[in-house]
Enzyme design. Structure first.
Site, PDB file in Angstrom:
ATOM      1  N   ASP A 115      10.317  -3.569  46.746  1.00 24.16           N
ATOM      2  CA  ASP A 115       9.148  -4.449  46.724  1.00 24.16           C
ATOM      3  C   ASP A 115       8.063  -3.762  45.901  1.00 24.16           C
ATOM      4  OD1 ASP A 115      10.743  -5.754  48.571  1.00 24.16           O
ATOM      5  OD2 ASP A 115       9.132  -6.084  50.021  1.00 24.16           O
ATOM      6  N   LYS A 156       6.322 -12.150  46.324  1.00 20.53           N
ATOM      7  CA  LYS A 156       5.895 -11.792  47.679  1.00 20.53           C
ATOM      8  C   LYS A 156       4.380 -11.838  47.759  1.00 20.53           C
ATOM      9  CE  LYS A 156       5.945  -7.718  50.763  1.00 20.53           C
ATOM     10  NZ  LYS A 156       6.490  -6.364  50.949  1.00 20.53           N
ATOM     11  N   LYS A 193       8.776 -14.357  49.532  1.00 23.84           N
ATOM     12  CA  LYS A 193       8.624 -13.552  50.744  1.00 23.84           C
ATOM     13  C   LYS A 193       7.194 -13.628  51.250  1.00 23.84           C
ATOM     14  CE  LYS A 193       9.011  -8.825  52.566  1.00 23.84           C
ATOM     15  NZ  LYS A 193       9.535  -7.461  52.324  1.00 23.84           N
TER      16      LYS A 193
END
Length: 223
Positions: free
Chosen positions: A89, A152, A181
């Site tokens: 991430d 995300k 996400k």
């Protein structure tokens, strides 16, 4: 597919100790979470503990500010994968996005995607709480153009977390083929269901156990 299968079970506090990481991993095994998300220093330990399971090892790149150099982010990615990470991430360069330097932002993301070389999923954290809607859309488009697997919402270390409105906007922007996400402030099953109904396909949360058990999330962490 259950709610647990969509959760990245997360522990990213800088003072998280080995016993807490061990507990996180055991909980992930018990509840079959999608992954454990840990700081890079814990990747090798997590990978060893999760060997033989289908639970992914997720870590963070350029975290939490996104202000590392592109070269540093690429190195972090390669190092994490070498130590067993299967998902990363990364945080975008937020200032570059706000300055309108889209080519730089895309290249920064692409460097991580190329460093992952199909060995790890790449999720791109855009830190929605710091962006206008136009900037959120632009960040999502750049992530898609760079070859990312997910966009995300948040690090959980800034001024806000995931909102239903942001998830819906991100889903609309990236279309059906890229993951979205939601992370930051998700503490209950109802929170998760709201995010999923607006287009989220993965949830980042430190309150995973209370979410899936139906208990009220008492974890005060923002992720």
């Amino acid at each position: 597919m259950t709610i647990a299968n969509l959760i990245d079970h997360t522990a990213l506090k800088p003072h998280t100790q080995k016993s807490e990481i061990k507990k996180l991993i055991e909980e992930a095994k018990a509840y079959q979470f999608a992954s454990v998300c840990v700081n890079p220093t814990w990747v090798e330990f997590a990978a060893e503990e999760l060997k033989g399971t289908e639970i992914d090892v997720c870590t963070v790149i350029g975290f939490p500010l996104g202000a590392n150099t592109t070269e540093t982010k690429a190195f972090e990615t390669k190092d994490a994968i070498a130590k067993g990470a299967t998902e990363v991430d990364m945080v975008i360069n937020i200032a570059a996005l706000k300055d309108g330097n889209d080519d730089f932002v895309e290249a920064d993301i692409r460097a991580v995607v190329e460093a992952a070389k199909g060995k790890a999923l790449v999720k791109v954290i855009i830190e929605t709480c710091l962006l206008t809607d136009e900037e959120k859309e632009r960040a999502c488009r750049l992530a898609v153009a760079a070859g990312a697997d997910f966009v995300k919402t948040s690090t959980g270390f800034s001024t806000g977390g995931a909102t239903a409105e942001d998830i819906a906007l991100m889903r609309k922007t990236v279309g059906p083929d890229i993951g979205v996400k939601a992370s930051g402030g998700i503490r209950t099953k109802e929170d998760v269901e709201t995010m999923i109904s607006n287009g989220a396909t993965r949830i980042g949360a430190s309150a995973g156990v209370s979410i899936v058990s139906g208990a009220e999330g008492k974890n005060e962490d923002n992720y």
